[in-house]
Design a protein around this motif. Structure first.
Motif, PDB file in Angstrom:
ATOM      1  N   ASN A  28       5.329 -12.983   0.717  1.00 58.18           N
ATOM      2  CA  ASN A  28       3.949 -13.288   0.347  1.00 58.18           C
ATOM      3  C   ASN A  28       3.501 -12.290  -0.715  1.00 58.18           C
ATOM      4  O   ASN A  28       4.208 -11.323  -1.003  1.00 58.18           O
ATOM      5  CB  ASN A  28       3.009 -13.281   1.565  1.00 58.18           C
ATOM      6  N   ALA A  29       2.347 -12.556  -1.283  1.00 52.66           N
ATOM      7  CA  ALA A  29       1.909 -11.769  -2.429  1.00 52.66           C
ATOM      8  C   ALA A  29       0.447 -11.395  -2.296  1.00 52.66           C
ATOM      9  O   ALA A  29      -0.354 -12.156  -1.744  1.00 52.66           O
ATOM     10  CB  ALA A  29       2.118 -12.560  -3.722  1.00 52.66           C
ATOM     11  N   ALA A  30       0.099 -10.216  -2.798  1.00 53.42           N
ATOM     12  CA  ALA A  30      -1.301  -9.827  -2.878  1.00 53.42           C
ATOM     13  C   ALA A  30      -2.035 -10.805  -3.783  1.00 53.42           C
ATOM     14  O   ALA A  30      -1.485 -11.287  -4.777  1.00 53.42           O
ATOM     15  CB  ALA A  30      -1.422  -8.409  -3.430  1.00 53.42           C
ATOM     16  N   GLN A  31      -3.264 -11.117  -3.453  1.00 56.43           N
ATOM     17  CA  GLN A  31      -4.015 -12.136  -4.173  1.00 56.43           C
ATOM     18  C   GLN A  31      -4.852 -11.571  -5.316  1.00 56.43           C
ATOM     19  O   GLN A  31      -5.516 -12.322  -6.033  1.00 56.43           O
ATOM     20  CB  GLN A  31      -4.929 -12.881  -3.192  1.00 56.43           C
ATOM     21  N   THR A  32      -4.864 -10.261  -5.477  1.00 60.35           N
ATOM     22  CA  THR A  32      -5.665  -9.634  -6.525  1.00 60.35           C
ATOM     23  C   THR A  32      -4.839  -8.576  -7.246  1.00 60.35           C
ATOM     24  O   THR A  32      -3.785  -8.145  -6.767  1.00 60.35           O
ATOM     25  CB  THR A  32      -6.918  -8.956  -5.943  1.00 60.35           C
ATOM     26  N   TRP A  33      -5.339  -8.164  -8.398  1.00 61.59           N
ATOM     27  CA  TRP A  33      -4.746  -7.053  -9.139  1.00 61.59           C
ATOM     28  C   TRP A  33      -5.490  -5.769  -8.774  1.00 61.59           C
ATOM     29  O   TRP A  33      -6.652  -5.788  -8.385  1.00 61.59           O
ATOM     30  CB  TRP A  33      -4.845  -7.305 -10.646  1.00 61.59           C
ATOM     31  N   HIS A  34      -4.795  -4.647  -8.905  1.00 57.87           N
ATOM     32  CA  HIS A  34      -5.345  -3.341  -8.557  1.00 57.87           C
ATOM     33  C   HIS A  34      -5.052  -2.366  -9.693  1.00 57.87           C
ATOM     34  O   HIS A  34      -4.228  -2.626 -10.566  1.00 57.87           O
ATOM     35  CB  HIS A  34      -4.705  -2.805  -7.265  1.00 57.87           C
ATOM     36  N   GLN A  35      -5.710  -1.204  -9.633  1.00 53.35           N
ATOM     37  CA  GLN A  35      -5.364  -0.117 -10.535  1.00 53.35           C
ATOM     38  C   GLN A  35      -5.870   1.188  -9.932  1.00 53.35           C
ATOM     39  O   GLN A  35      -6.715   1.197  -9.030  1.00 53.35           O
ATOM     40  CB  GLN A  35      -5.951  -0.310 -11.927  1.00 53.35           C
ATOM     41  N   LEU A  36      -5.341   2.279 -10.428  1.00 49.12           N
ATOM     42  CA  LEU A  36      -5.748   3.616  -9.997  1.00 49.12           C
ATOM     43  C   LEU A  36      -6.099   4.448 -11.222  1.00 49.12           C
ATOM     44  O   LEU A  36      -5.479   4.310 -12.279  1.00 49.12           O
ATOM     45  CB  LEU A  36      -4.612   4.318  -9.231  1.00 49.12           C
ATOM     46  N   ARG A  37      -7.061   5.323 -11.067  1.00 49.01           N
ATOM     47  CA  ARG A  37      -7.390   6.271 -12.126  1.00 49.01           C
ATOM     48  C   ARG A  37      -6.437   7.460 -12.044  1.00 49.01           C
ATOM     49  O   ARG A  37      -5.814   7.705 -11.000  1.00 49.01           O
ATOM     50  CB  ARG A  37      -8.841   6.751 -11.966  1.00 49.01           C
ATOM     51  N   PRO A  38      -6.278   8.217 -13.134  1.00 45.72           N
ATOM     52  CA  PRO A  38      -5.388   9.375 -13.099  1.00 45.72           C
ATOM     53  C   PRO A  38      -5.729  10.318 -11.947  1.00 45.72           C
ATOM     54  O   PRO A  38      -6.884  10.724 -11.778  1.00 45.72           O
ATOM     55  CB  PRO A  38      -5.623  10.043 -14.458  1.00 45.72           C
ATOM     56  N   GLY A  39      -4.736  10.621 -11.144  1.00 49.10           N
ATOM     57  CA  GLY A  39      -4.915  11.541 -10.027  1.00 49.10           C
ATOM     58  C   GLY A  39      -5.455  10.902  -8.765  1.00 49.10           C
ATOM     59  O   GLY A  39      -5.522  11.557  -7.720  1.00 49.10           O
ATOM     60  N   GLU A  40      -5.841   9.625  -8.822  1.00 49.15           N
ATOM     61  CA  GLU A  40      -6.407   8.971  -7.638  1.00 49.15           C
ATOM     62  C   GLU A  40      -5.324   8.680  -6.603  1.00 49.15           C
ATOM     63  O   GLU A  40      -4.222   8.242  -6.942  1.00 49.15           O
ATOM     64  CB  GLU A  40      -7.098   7.665  -8.035  1.00 49.15           C
ATOM     65  N   ILE A  41      -5.646   8.914  -5.339  1.00 50.01           N
ATOM     66  CA  ILE A  41      -4.746   8.608  -4.232  1.00 50.01           C
ATOM     67  C   ILE A  41      -5.447   7.604  -3.324  1.00 50.01           C
ATOM     68  O   ILE A  41      -6.573   7.824  -2.896  1.00 50.01           O
ATOM     69  CB  ILE A  41      -4.376   9.876  -3.428  1.00 50.01           C
ATOM     70  N   ARG A  42      -4.777   6.500  -3.049  1.00 52.33           N
ATOM     71  CA  ARG A  42      -5.370   5.470  -2.197  1.00 52.33           C
ATOM     72  C   ARG A  42      -4.458   5.238  -0.988  1.00 52.33           C
ATOM     73  O   ARG A  42      -3.305   4.843  -1.132  1.00 52.33           O
ATOM     74  CB  ARG A  42      -5.543   4.169  -2.974  1.00 52.33           C
ATOM     75  N   THR A  43      -4.984   5.501   0.180  1.00 51.96           N
ATOM     76  CA  THR A  43      -4.187   5.347   1.397  1.00 51.96           C
ATOM     77  C   THR A  43      -4.909   4.495   2.439  1.00 51.96           C
ATOM     78  O   THR A  43      -4.561   4.524   3.604  1.00 51.96           O
ATOM     79  CB  THR A  43      -3.852   6.718   2.014  1.00 51.96           C
TER      80      THR A  43
END
Length: 397
Positions: A28-43
């Motif tokens: 299956n696949a994620a339904q949206t696109w994502h992005q991160l800013r420099p240095g950003e950590i997403r958990t």
């Protein structure tokens, strides 16, 4: 085992993700696109997953442990492959291993990656006026005009752009294969549901059996059967599906006789990746320059990542300038770097030295009063996309 993962990815680059099976096929696949800013950590994935249960505390996952090796997806691409000398256990049955592509994004393109496989292992039987399976895979010299798409090479059109069923066996009860099918043999972005993939692996791989849905017992029969019994076509045509019927492709007998070359494990996985990426094709492909991409599907349309990490906007003095740069597509054109400052003349780029991957630094001979000073930094990638960063310093804490 708990499906957690941790990876380093390029900042300011659109990304999405798939879950995959042991063959590397998309589940299956994620339904949206994502992005991160420099240095950003997403958990925290609670945005999508908070409705059915409480989001998992990342620190309690296996990927959240201090000894977890973080994947570097900025410069490498890990790929599932067949069992080899890799002694790590990647799946319960120990059927897979891992290879690491030493570059950024891994693209799979028709002319460069797929056409050679077809010519080597398929066209010996799938050619001429009466090709095997009524599927001609030796037709790229023919140009096909596809509605709402344009002109495409013939073999590609038969595989990846024949939703209207112009070629080969026709759909039973319909005049089109219907979205999301690209043709009888390929289902867009779903290799597990593609007849072509079933044939090269020698088995049905979508979790269904032939008896789960009505189907033609023989391609071209124009009748529907279910569990061995013919059923009413008009009443059941919306439930129609394809069957997997032996033999696998290329036929073992043809391989043994030396008529064609067997598909390697990597050949099969290349076809899988191509389908799951949507069957990319570069209509500007030049065999003499295989790494050069055209302005179509394979175009790099993301600008380079550019950040000024030091000094901060409120710095009192400029005693060190640190720039971060990276490009995830066609690659960074380092020669294009231009750094202009209000406190100096000309391009200062030659003063910067690379300190680590993606990081460049310049230390002026003496500190400079930052108040009111301005920096303008420009860099391009090899596709010509340009990023410009302007920073004016306040000199106030």
């Amino acid at each position: 085992p708990d499906t957690s993962f941790l990876a380093k990815i390029p900042a300011d680059s659109a990304f999405t993700f798939h879950t995959i099976d042991k063959h590397g096929m998309v589940l299956n696949a994620a339904q949206t696109w994502h992005q991160l800013r420099p240095g950003e950590i997403r958990t925290n994935c609670g945005g999508c997953h908070s409705h059915s249960q409480s989001p998992t505390d990342f620190d309690k996952t296996l990927a959240g442990k201090s000894d977890y090796p973080v994947w570097d997806l900025a410069t490498t691409t890990p790929l599932i492959s067949g069992k080899n000398a890799d002694r790590k256990q990647w799946d319960v049955a120990k059927e897979t291993s891992l290879t690491l592509a030493k570059k950024g994004p891994l693209n799979v393109e028709y002319f460069r990656d797929i056409q050679p496989i077809l010519k080597r292992s398929c066209v010996a039987c799938h050619t001429g006026a009466e090709p095997a399976g009524n599927l001609n895979l030796d037709a790229d010299d023919e140009i096909v005009n596809v509605e709402n798409v344009g002109k495409l090479p013939g073999t590609y059109a038969r595989l990846a752009a024949d939703e209207r069923a112009k070629f080969g066996h026709k759909p039973v009860g319909w005049d089109s294969w219907g979205y999301p099918n690209a043709s009888r043999t390929i289902r867009k972005f779903q290799s597990r549901r593609s007849l072509l993939v079933w044939k090269i692996f020698g088995e049905r791989l979508d979790g269904f059996s032939n008896d789960d849905h009505p189907s033609e017992t023989k391609p071209g029969a124009k009748t529907l059967s279910w569990k061995g019994q013919e059923i009413d076509l008009q009443k059941n045509r919306a439930r129609h599906d394809l069957d997997y019927l032996p033999p696998m492709m290329p036929p073992p007998g043809a391989v043994k006789a030396g008529k064609v070359q067997a598909l390697s494990d990597e050949d099969k996985r290349t076809i899988v990746r191509w389908i799951d990426l949507g069957c990319p094709i570069d209509l500007d492909y030049d065999a003499k320059q295989p790494e050069r991409v055209g302005f179509g599907w394979m175009l790099d349309d993301n600008r380079p990542i550019l950040t000024l990490t030091s000094p901060s906007v409120n710095a009192k003095s400029i005693d060190r300038i640190v720039i971060g740069m990276h490009d995830y597509g066609s690659g960074l054109d380092e020669k294009s770097l231009e750094v202009k400052a209000s406190f100096a003349s000309g391009n200062l780029a030659a003063n910067f030295k690379q300190k680590s991957p993606g990081v460049w630094e310049w230390t002026p001979l003496r500190p400079i009063d930052a108040a009111g000073q301005k920096l303008t930094i420009t860099v391009r990638d090899h596709q010509g996309n340009t990023t410009i960063l302007e920073r004016t310093f306040s000199g106030r804490p």
